[in-house]
Scaffold this active site. Structure first.
Site, PDB file in Angstrom:
ATOM      1  N   ASP A   1     -25.610   5.092 -13.732  1.00  0.00           N
ATOM      2  CA  ASP A   1     -25.493   3.892 -14.562  1.00  0.00           C
ATOM      3  C   ASP A   1     -26.681   3.688 -15.496  1.00  0.00           C
ATOM      4  OD1 ASP A   1     -22.944   2.850 -13.728  1.00  0.00           O
ATOM      5  OD2 ASP A   1     -23.872   2.354 -11.814  1.00  0.00           O
TER       6      ASP A   1
ATOM      7  N   ASP B   1     -15.667   4.744 -15.509  1.00  0.00           N
ATOM      8  CA  ASP B   1     -16.782   3.943 -16.008  1.00  0.00           C
ATOM      9  C   ASP B   1     -17.883   4.809 -16.617  1.00  0.00           C
ATOM     10  OD1 ASP B   1     -15.423   3.166 -13.594  1.00  0.00           O
ATOM     11  OD2 ASP B   1     -16.716   1.415 -13.389  1.00  0.00           O
TER      12      ASP B   1
END
Length: 423
Positions: free
Chosen positions: A146, A206
């Site tokens: 991330d 994602d």
């Protein structure tokens, strides 16, 4: 015959009774009159309060969205403190605070940078700088994919708006860290390290969002290895993450030794074969962004196909704010505003690459409906802007609450809308 004294006494008693009755009658009328006055005053006060509240609601929903955003950011001076990044609201209404290692830590600094871009307010810039530097320790965190969410939303916007080389240095070190999670055999960046007893090399949709950090690193440093990793990750995702109808799986697990697909499952959707709403939005945004950097037409076609899937789906509500999963049953359908904001932001960019005018219209409708029905009260004591997002429905966590990434992509969409309007 009555004596004079007796007659006088009887007269006085009668007079007293008459006066008493008159006083009682007068007091009764006075009490009735006073009661009517109280009723009228209360009615007027209640009506006034209702009209005031209606006016406030109308003010909130009719305000210029950009002004509303700036007003919200200015109204809550949320002091910068390590370990206290605002992520969402707890069920008791308190702010859920997370450390920099949380995948959402970059969004609130990003919100502040976008608000500064809109307002040019030096006080907001100062807050953005303070919160951004609290994310810096993540530049060497190789336990997560991330990095884009955390670093690009914070340091990426900081560098874009200030050209400060110190911000660029953090971006480049973060890109180098993210690149260590790439497996050349699989052709992807590993997403998660948990659940190792089930997954060997999980990649989630994602992860498309984190590729922008790598593309930018190549632009900033001239190192094409970052571009190559991002490009190959997008190509592998394009090949394996989508069904024939252009809906996306959430998780694809690979064999890291052979690159073969082991399983296709979900982690946050309702089932392995369902269409988790935010996952569809990540894909739409990710392939649009990948086309911006690569001009690979296959990425553009996939983004357009995802758009067609989403906006022709029979379960998409009339206001275009999706339920948390496109396949959610009727008795389990909270909205996910975060999916809507990511979608709107992506559509403004995708509309610039496409001849389909409906994309721009749909993005405009989403933003208008968000302003009308999904903003928090203007005097809310927390730092969020939009309500009614859903984080992780299978775990009943962060359901129907404000969430930081919904705010981030909402403001980004407003900025993109403004840019297109000025052309």
């Amino acid at each position: 015959m009555q004596t004079i004294e007796a007659a006088l006494e009887q007269y006085s008693r009668a007079a007293f009774y008459r006066i008493t009755i008159q006083i009682h009658f007068f007091m009764s009328k006075l009490l009735v009159a006073l009661s009517l006055v109280v009723i009228v005053v209360c009615h007027q006060a209640c009506t006034s309060n209702q009209e005031t509240q209606a006016a406030e609601n109308q003010k909130s929903t009719s305000a210029n969205p950009l002004d509303f955003v700036i007003s919200r950011v200015k109204s809550v001076d949320y002091p910068a403190r390590a370990g206290a990044f605002p992520r969402s609201l707890e069920p008791n209404g308190e702010v859920r605070k997370v450390p920099s290692k949380d995948w959402t830590s970059g969004f609130y600094p990003g919100v502040l940078w976008y608000a500064f871009e809109l307002s040019k307010d030096p006080a907001i810039k100062k807050r953005a700088e303070e919160w951004t530097w609290l994310v810096e320790p993540e530049k060497t965190n190789d336990r997560t994919h991330d990095m884009g969410f955390k670093i690009n939303c914070s340091f990426g916007n900081a560098y874009r708006l200030t050209s400060n080389e110190d911000y660029k240095a953090v971006i480049l070190e973060s890109a180098a860290t993210l690149a260590t999670r790439y497996n050349d055999t699989v052709g992807c960046i590993r997403s998660w390290d948990f659940n190792r007893e089930t997954w060997d090399f999980p990649v989630i949709i994602d992860n498309m969002m984190n590729l922008e950090l790598l593309f930018l690193a190549t632009q900033y440093a001239g190192d094409s290895s970052y571009y190559d990793i991002a490009y190959q990750h997008a190509k592998t995702t394009l090949e394996n993450h989508f069904r024939e109808d252009n809906s996306s799986y959430h998780v694809v697990d690979y064999d890291p030794e052979t690159g073969e697909v082991r399983m296709k499952v979900t982690h946050q959707g309702i089932s392995d074969e369902s269409s988790w709403a935010r996952g569809q939005a990540w894909g739409l945004y990710g392939f649009t962004m990948a086309y911006r950097f690569t001009k690979d037409s296959s990425f553009l076609k996939k983004a357009q196909a995802i758009y067609q899937y989403m906006f022709s789906h029979p379960s998409l509500p009339g206001d275009l704010i999706p339920y948390w999963d496109y396949d959610a049953p009727d008795d389990n359908k909270p909205r996910d505003v975060s999916a809507a904001t990511v979608t709107a932001s992506a559509l403004y960019e995708l509309s610039d690459f496409s001849a389909n005018s409906n994309m721009r219209e749909h993005a405009d409708q989403i933003l208008a409906n968000l302003m009308k029905n999904y903003t928090v009260p203007e005097n809310a004591p927390h730092p969020f802007i939009l309500d009614h997002s859903t984080g992780n429905m299978p775990k009943t966590d962060e359901v129907d609450v404000p969430i930081s990434y919904a705010d981030y992509y909402f403001i980004e969409a407003l900025l993109r809308q403004k840019e297109l309007d000025l052309r």
